[in-house]
Design a protein around this motif. Sequence first.
Motif, PDB file in Angstrom:
ATOM      1  N   ASN A  25     -15.252 -30.582 -12.919  1.00 49.48           N
ATOM      2  CA  ASN A  25     -15.367 -31.634 -13.932  1.00 49.48           C
ATOM      3  C   ASN A  25     -16.559 -31.320 -14.836  1.00 49.48           C
ATOM      4  N   ILE A  26     -16.296 -31.068 -16.110  1.00 48.24           N
ATOM      5  CA  ILE A  26     -17.317 -30.588 -17.039  1.00 48.24           C
ATOM      6  C   ILE A  26     -18.052 -31.772 -17.672  1.00 48.24           C
ATOM      7  N   ILE A  27     -19.394 -31.753 -17.544  1.00 49.59           N
ATOM      8  CA  ILE A  27     -20.196 -32.877 -18.037  1.00 49.59           C
ATOM      9  C   ILE A  27     -21.224 -32.465 -19.082  1.00 49.59           C
ATOM     10  N   GLY A  28     -21.360 -31.174 -19.350  1.00 54.33           N
ATOM     11  CA  GLY A  28     -22.344 -30.726 -20.329  1.00 54.33           C
ATOM     12  C   GLY A  28     -22.277 -29.223 -20.501  1.00 54.33           C
ATOM     13  N   ARG A  29     -23.249 -28.688 -21.261  1.00 56.71           N
ATOM     14  CA  ARG A  29     -23.266 -27.242 -21.495  1.00 56.71           C
ATOM     15  C   ARG A  29     -24.697 -26.793 -21.771  1.00 56.71           C
ATOM     16  N   THR A  30     -25.026 -25.605 -21.279  1.00 57.34           N
ATOM     17  CA  THR A  30     -26.344 -25.035 -21.542  1.00 57.34           C
ATOM     18  C   THR A  30     -26.229 -23.874 -22.523  1.00 57.34           C
ATOM     19  N   PRO A  31     -27.218 -23.716 -23.406  1.00 59.45           N
ATOM     20  CA  PRO A  31     -27.238 -22.544 -24.282  1.00 59.45           C
ATOM     21  C   PRO A  31     -27.862 -21.328 -23.598  1.00 59.45           C
ATOM     22  N   LYS A  89     -28.492 -32.518 -29.340  1.00 59.88           N
ATOM     23  CA  LYS A  89     -27.508 -31.638 -29.969  1.00 59.88           C
ATOM     24  C   LYS A  89     -28.201 -30.602 -30.840  1.00 59.88           C
ATOM     25  N   GLN A  90     -29.210 -31.033 -31.605  1.00 62.30           N
ATOM     26  CA  GLN A  90     -29.908 -30.103 -32.481  1.00 62.30           C
ATOM     27  C   GLN A  90     -30.661 -29.048 -31.681  1.00 62.30           C
ATOM     28  N   ALA A  91     -31.295 -29.470 -30.592  1.00 55.85           N
ATOM     29  CA  ALA A  91     -32.004 -28.504 -29.745  1.00 55.85           C
ATOM     30  C   ALA A  91     -31.029 -27.504 -29.139  1.00 55.85           C
ATOM     31  N   TYR A  92     -29.866 -27.992 -28.755  1.00 57.45           N
ATOM     32  CA  TYR A  92     -28.820 -27.113 -28.206  1.00 57.45           C
ATOM     33  C   TYR A  92     -28.435 -26.045 -29.225  1.00 57.45           C
ATOM     34  N   LEU A  93     -28.236 -26.457 -30.469  1.00 53.75           N
ATOM     35  CA  LEU A  93     -27.865 -25.513 -31.521  1.00 53.75           C
ATOM     36  C   LEU A  93     -29.015 -24.562 -31.839  1.00 53.75           C
ATOM     37  N   ASP A  94     -30.235 -25.088 -31.864  1.00 56.14           N
ATOM     38  CA  ASP A  94     -31.403 -24.254 -32.159  1.00 56.14           C
ATOM     39  C   ASP A  94     -31.600 -23.164 -31.105  1.00 56.14           C
ATOM     40  N   LEU A  95     -31.185 -23.459 -29.874  1.00 59.62           N
ATOM     41  CA  LEU A  95     -31.328 -22.497 -28.782  1.00 59.62           C
ATOM     42  C   LEU A  95     -30.138 -21.535 -28.691  1.00 59.62           C
ATOM     43  N   GLY A  96     -29.240 -21.625 -29.666  1.00 57.74           N
ATOM     44  CA  GLY A  96     -28.113 -20.696 -29.704  1.00 57.74           C
ATOM     45  C   GLY A  96     -26.826 -21.234 -29.136  1.00 57.74           C
ATOM     46  N   GLY A  97     -26.787 -22.527 -28.822  1.00 59.83           N
ATOM     47  CA  GLY A  97     -25.577 -23.123 -28.275  1.00 59.83           C
ATOM     48  C   GLY A  97     -24.441 -23.138 -29.281  1.00 59.83           C
ATOM     49  N   GLU A  98     -23.223 -23.075 -28.763  1.00 63.96           N
ATOM     50  CA  GLU A  98     -22.038 -23.057 -29.621  1.00 63.96           C
ATOM     51  C   GLU A  98     -21.038 -24.104 -29.159  1.00 63.96           C
ATOM     52  N   PHE A  99     -20.197 -24.535 -30.091  1.00 65.25           N
ATOM     53  CA  PHE A  99     -19.121 -25.479 -29.772  1.00 65.25           C
ATOM     54  C   PHE A  99     -17.774 -24.776 -29.868  1.00 65.25           C
TER      55      PHE A  99
END
Length: 230
Positions: free
Chosen positions: A187-193, A220-230
């Motif tokens: 069960n997916i609850i989040g994602r790490t960059p 969300k912004q920190a996730y993107l700043d760290l290289g996270g993708e959707f």
Amino acid sequence: MKVVSVSENTVVVLFEQKISQQVAAQVLKLKQLIDAELADYVIDIVPSYASIHLSFNLRKINHQGFVDKLETITDIVLNAAEDDTHDGQQKLIEIPVYYGEEVGLDLHEMTESTGLSIEQIIQMHHQKTYRVFALGFSPGFAFLGSVDQPIAVPRKETPRLSVPKGSLGIAGEQTAIYPFDSPGGWNIIGRTPMNLVDYNQHPPCEFEVGDSIKFNPISKQAYLDLGGEF
């Protein structure tokens, strides 16, 4: 705790067959003793929840000789006071996680099955420090435990054909991050960059059995700043 022969150069040490911090500490303590005392003979060592799988070099020691040495070490762990095996954790690794609904693919379904809000599920998950009980399934896939009972939901009846890299999931009392895109039924609850496996470094995996893992919620912004993708 007992030593079971698997083949002429392979044995398995079996501990009490349950998932617990005490058993995990014994597993780690025995692994550390094996690394210190039997390194000249061991080819491969794989610790898990309640066992250690060992392969050894028959050119250096015969089967019974290795078993005798191993049983001497297991006796040390068995006879050790609980305090001597309790502190088996090695290092603390902090992992940034975006728990947003765009990446928490099963958050809404979990609210229905648990009766908790999304905020409560996230809070309950990240407030704990988890232990690496085992590595497997795919390179860098660490089985962590144990999640609080209210969010210990079972695996999905129908697994996904592809779970995105970095996805954080729950299956029963376990939680884990998918290091690569792969099929999966958690069960997916989040994602790490964070990149958990790098074949250009040694060792390539961030985790070892016995490590402590702490999940830190990020925006969300920190996730993107760290290289996270959707």
